[in-house]
Scaffold this motif. Structure first.
Motif, short mmCIF file in Angstrom:
data_model
loop_
_atom_site.label_atom_id
_atom_site.label_comp_id
_atom_site.label_asym_id
_atom_site.label_seq_id
_atom_site.Cartn_x
_atom_site.Cartn_y
_atom_site.Cartn_z
N GLU A 87 -1.28 3.04 -9.09
CA GLU A 87 -1.05 4.31 -8.80
C GLU A 87 0.06 4.74 -8.25
O GLU A 87 0.28 5.93 -8.94
CB GLU A 87 -1.91 4.86 -7.70
N THR A 144 6.04 9.45 -3.37
CA THR A 144 4.46 8.65 -4.48
C THR A 144 4.08 8.63 -2.84
O THR A 144 2.58 7.76 -2.90
CB THR A 144 5.09 7.69 -4.82
N HIS A 166 1.91 11.04 -1.02
CA HIS A 166 0.62 11.99 -1.92
C HIS A 166 0.27 11.02 -1.92
O HIS A 166 -0.95 11.52 -2.55
CB HIS A 166 1.60 13.17 -3.21
N VAL A 167 0.18 9.82 -2.88
CA VAL A 167 -0.87 8.76 -3.65
C VAL A 167 -1.78 7.65 -3.15
O VAL A 167 -2.17 7.72 -2.04
CB VAL A 167 0.32 8.15 -4.75
N LEU A 210 -4.48 7.38 -0.20
CA LEU A 210 -5.53 6.54 -0.42
C LEU A 210 -6.38 4.98 0.41
O LEU A 210 -7.23 4.56 0.36
CB LEU A 210 -5.19 5.47 -1.70
N THR A 221 -6.98 14.01 -0.95
CA THR A 221 -7.42 13.78 -2.77
C THR A 221 -7.95 14.69 -3.02
O THR A 221 -8.22 14.62 -4.14
CB THR A 221 -8.31 12.28 -2.33
N ALA A 222 -8.26 15.70 -2.42
CA ALA A 222 -8.93 16.97 -2.67
C ALA A 222 -10.36 16.36 -3.94
O ALA A 222 -10.18 16.91 -5.30
CB ALA A 222 -8.25 17.97 -3.38
N ALA A 223 -10.47 15.09 -3.72
CA ALA A 223 -11.67 14.55 -5.09
C ALA A 223 -12.72 14.18 -4.09
O ALA A 223 -12.97 14.07 -2.48
CB ALA A 223 -11.46 13.73 -5.79
#
Lengths: 320, 287
Positions: A180, A194, A197-198, A202, A318-320
Motif C-alpha cells: 500500500e 502516504t 491518506h493510506v 488502514l 477509506t470510503a469503502a
C-alpha cells in the motif's frame, strides 16, 4: 512413500492424528470457554452485588453521610481523568508510533536512538505503577507545587501508558502491507501524504485496540492516581462554578470547579480502594460494589463505543 | 550453473553486445529518446544485483525485460522511478536519464519523477477505497480538488484503462478491492494514468491474472503505446513477443549479479538472437 494399502496401518496412522486433533480442539475450545467463564463470573458477581444498589440516583447522586447516597462526583472524575489522559496520551502515542514504524532507522547512529526508545518503552512499562505514582508525587505535586491535581494525575497516567500506546500504534502501522505504501509513493505522493491518506486509515482498527487498552488502564489505575490526583473530593460538584474564571491560576475556578484540571480528582478506582482500605461508613460495602459495577459498565461501554467509532472512521477515511 | 560456465567473462561479452545495440538504434533520432541508462549498477548492502547496464528506450515504444528469476530485471525497472530509494541499503550507481535529465541529481524531485514515471505492480494493489477515490488519489495529492475536474479525470482514466463500462455505475459505492483480479489491475493502470505520466513501468503486471484478463491487459498495453512509453518486466516470453517492440534479455553472472545479455527488436531477439544465452533461454533450455 511405499504403496502399502493395508487398511490396518492406514487406520492406525489416522486414528492417532485424529486423537491429537480432537485433543487440540477440546483444549483450545476449553481455554476459550474458561476465559469467557471468568469474564462472565466477574460481571455476574458485581451485577449481583450491585443489585439494588446501582440506580440512576446512585450514579447521578451526591454522596451522603447518613444514607447510601450516590457516587456522582467520583463517577464524573473517572470520565474527566479518562478524557484528559486520552487527550494527551493518544496523540503523543500515535505520533510516537508513526515515528517508530515509518521513520526510525534500525542501523547507524539513528539506530541507537531507536534502540534507546525501545529500551525506555520496555523499562517504563515494567515499572510498578506505585513507583510511577511516587514519581508523579515528587515531580508534579512537590517540585511543581501543583498539589494534588487532575492534570498531574493525567500526566502521570500518560507517562505510565505512553509506552503501551506507542508500541501498539507502531504495531498497528507496521501491520499495514508494504504494497500500500509503495502504491502511494509510486503515484508521486509524499511520505507524509502516504502516511496520512493510506497508512493511518488502514491502521485504525489496530489504533483503536491501543486506545481501548490504554483507556482500560486509565479506568482501572489507582496507585498512580493516589499520589498525584489525590483522594478527597467534595461531596457536591457545582457545574455552574466558573467562579473567578480566568487565566489567574489563583482564582477559585481553578481549584474548585469540576471542569478545572487543577483540582484534586478521586476516580472510581481510587474511591473503591479507599472504601476497602479505610472506609468506615455503614454503606461502604454497597458503595464499593456499586462503584465496581459502574466501572465495569463504563469499560464495556467504552470498548464497544471505541470499536464503533473506529468502524465509522475507517469507512469515512477509506470510503469503502 | 553450467550455462554461465560456458561464458566465463559475461561482462566483456556484454560490451560487444552494447555496440550492436547502438548499431540497431543508430537510425533513431535523439528526439525520440525517452530514457537512457549509462553503466547502471544496483547493490543491496554491497551485493551487486544489477551490473553495468547501459541501454536506451525510445519514446512511445514498449520495451520488455525478460530473463530468469534473480536476473535483476525488476530491480533494474525500479531504477526508472527511484523505487530502490525505499530499500534500506540499496545503492544505484551510474546514470539514468529521463528526457536527457539525470534523475539521480540532487535537485530532482522524486515526487515529480514518480508522477511522470508511473508504476504498475505484480500483484494488483488498489487502495481499500472506492473505485473513484483510487483513481483520484494521485491528482488529489497534487492538490486537485475541483469536483468537476476530478470527475472528468476519473472518467477519462477509467476509459483509457478499458474499465469504465464495467464500473461506471458504482464508482463511489464499490471498493477497488471488490473487483476481480484483472479489473483490479486495470484499476491500478487507470490510477497511474490519472497522474498524467509519460512512462509506465509494469512489473509482471499479468503474472497474477487468468489468461483472459492477461490478454485484456496486453491489448490495453498496445493501445497505451500510442501515447506512453512502456517498460514491462515479464516472465512470460509469449507475452514479451506479443506486446513489445524491443526486448532486452537479462541473466545473472556466477556471482548472482544480473546483467544485460542483449537487446534488440523483439522479432529479431525471438527469431535470430545474437547470443547463445538468449537462444537457450527463449528456447526453454534455461531458466
Amino acid at each position: 512413500m511405499t504403496a502399502n494399502h493395508s487398511p490396518a496401518s492406514l487406520h492406525r496412522r489416522t486414528s492417532r492424528a485424529i486423537v491429537a486433533d480432537r485433543a487440540a480442539t477440546i483444549v483450545l475450545w476449553g481455554t476459550a470457554a474458561f476465559v469467557l467463564l471468568l469474564l462472565g463470573t466477574i460481571i455476574l458477581h458485581f451485577a449481583l452485588a450491585a443489585w439494588g444498589v446501582v440506580s440512576l440516583g446512585f450514579i447521578f447522586g451526591d454522596p451522603s453521610d447518613t444514607a447510601l447516597g450516590g457516587v456522582f462526583p467520583v463517577f464524573w472524575n473517572s470520565i474527566y481523568m479518562l478524557a484528559l489522559t486520552m487527550l494527551i496520551a493518544v496523540p503523543v502515542g500515535i505520533l510516537g508510533g508513526i515515528y517508530m514504524s515509518e521513520y526510525a532507522r534500525e542501523t547507524g547512529p539513528l539506530g541507537l536512538v531507536t534502540s534507546a526508545i525501545r529500551f525506555a518503552e520496555e523499562a517504563i512499562s515494567s515499572v510498578p505503577s506505585i513507583v510511577v505514582g511516587l514519581f508523579g508525587l515528587i515531580l508534579f505535586v512537590d517540585t511543581f507545587r501543583w498539589g494534588f491535581t487532575a492534570l498531574g494525575g493525567a500526566f502521570a497516567l500518560t507517562l505510565f501508558n505512553l509506552p503501551l500506546m506507542t508500541r501498539l500504534s507502531e504495531q498497528a502501522l507496521r501491520a499495514v502491507p508494504q504494497d500500500e505504501r509503495q502504491a502511494s509513493l509510486a503515484l508521486g505522493a509524499t511520505k507524509w501524504q502516504t502516511i496520512r491518506h493510506v497508512v493511518l486509515p488502514l491502521a485504525i482498527p489496530g489504533l483503536v485496540t491501543g486506545v481501548i487498552l490504554t483507556a482500560g488502564r486509565v479506568f482501572g489505575e489507582a496507585a498512580v492516581l493516589l499520589f498525584t490526583a489525590g483522594i478527597g473530593t467534595p461531596v457536591h460538584y457545582d457545574f455552574a462554578n466558573f467562579n473567578g474564571f480566568g487565566l489567574d491560576f489563583n482564582s477559585g475556578w481553578w481549584h474548585t470547579s469540576p471542569w478545572s484540571p487543577l483540582r484534586p480528582a478521586t476516580t472510581l478506582s481510587v474511591y473503591i480502594w479507599k472504601l476497602n482500605s479505610e472506609g468506615l461508613g455503614a454503606f461502604k460495602n454497597q458503595l464499593a460494589d456499586g462503584s465496581a459495577a459502574i466501572l465495569i459498565g463504563m469499560v464495556l461501554i467504552f470498548n464497544l463505543g471505541a470499536r464503533a467509532v473506529g468502524r465509522v472512521l475507517t469507512r469515512k477515511l477509506t470510503a469503502a | 550453473m553450467p550455462t554461465t560456465a560456458t561464458f566465463p567473462q559475461p561482462v566483456i561479452r556484454r560490451v560487444e553486445v552494447g555496440s550492436s545495440i547502438v548499431a540497431e538504434q543508430a537510425a533513431t533520432a535523439p528526439a525520440d529518446l525517452k530514457i537512457s541508462t549509462e553503466h547502471v549498477s544496483v547493490k543491496y548492502s554491497g551485493k551487486t544485483a544489477v551490473r553495468d547496464v547501459s541501454l536506451e528506450i525510445r519514446e512511445r515504444s514498449i520495451l520488455a525485460l525478460i530473463g530468469p528469476s534473480g536476473s535483476g530485471k525488476s530491480t533494474f525497472l525500479r531504477c526508472f522511478n527511484r523505487m530502490n530509494d525505499l530499500i534500506p541499503g540499496a545503492t544505484v550507481e551510474g546514470e539514468v536519464c529521463l528526457d536527457g535529465e539525470d534523475i539521480g541529481d540532487a535537485g530532482v524531485s522524486v515526487v515529480e519523477l514518480r508522477r511522470r514515471v508511473g508504476m504498475v505492480f505484480q500483484r494488483p494493489n488498489p487502495f481499500p477505497m472506492s473505485i473513484y477515490e483510487n483513481v483520484a488519489y494521485g491528482p488529489r495529492r497534487r492538490g486537485m480538488n475541483s469536483r468537476a475536474q476530478l470527475d472528468e479525470l476519473v472518467e477519462t482514466s477509467l476509459k483509457r484503462a478499458a474499465l469504465w463500462d464495467e464500473v461506471k455505475d458504482d464508482l463511489r459505492r464499490k471498493s477497488g478491492l471488490a473487483l476481480s483480479g484483472g479489473q483490479q489491475q486495470r484499476l491500478c493502470i487507470a490510477r497511474v494514468l490519472a497522474t498524467d505520466p509519460e512512462v509506465i513501468l509494469m512489473d509482471e503486471p499479468a503474472s497474477a491474472l487468468d489468461p483472459v484478463s492477461t490478454l485484456r491487459i496486453e491489448e490495453l498495453m498496445r493501445e497505451l503505446r500510442e501515447n506512453y512509453t512502456i517498460v514491462i518486466v515479464t516472465h512470460n516470453m509469449q507475452q514479451a513477443a506479443r506486446v513489445s517492440d524491443v526486448t532486452a534479455f537479462f541473466t545473472m553472472a556466477e556471482d548472482r549479479a544480473g546483467y544485460l545479455v542483449e537487446m534488440g527488436p523483439t522479432g529479431r531477439i525471438f527469431t535470430r538472437p545474437a547470443e547463445r544465452l538468449t537462444e537457450d533461454y527463449i528456447s526453454g533450455r534455461f531458466g
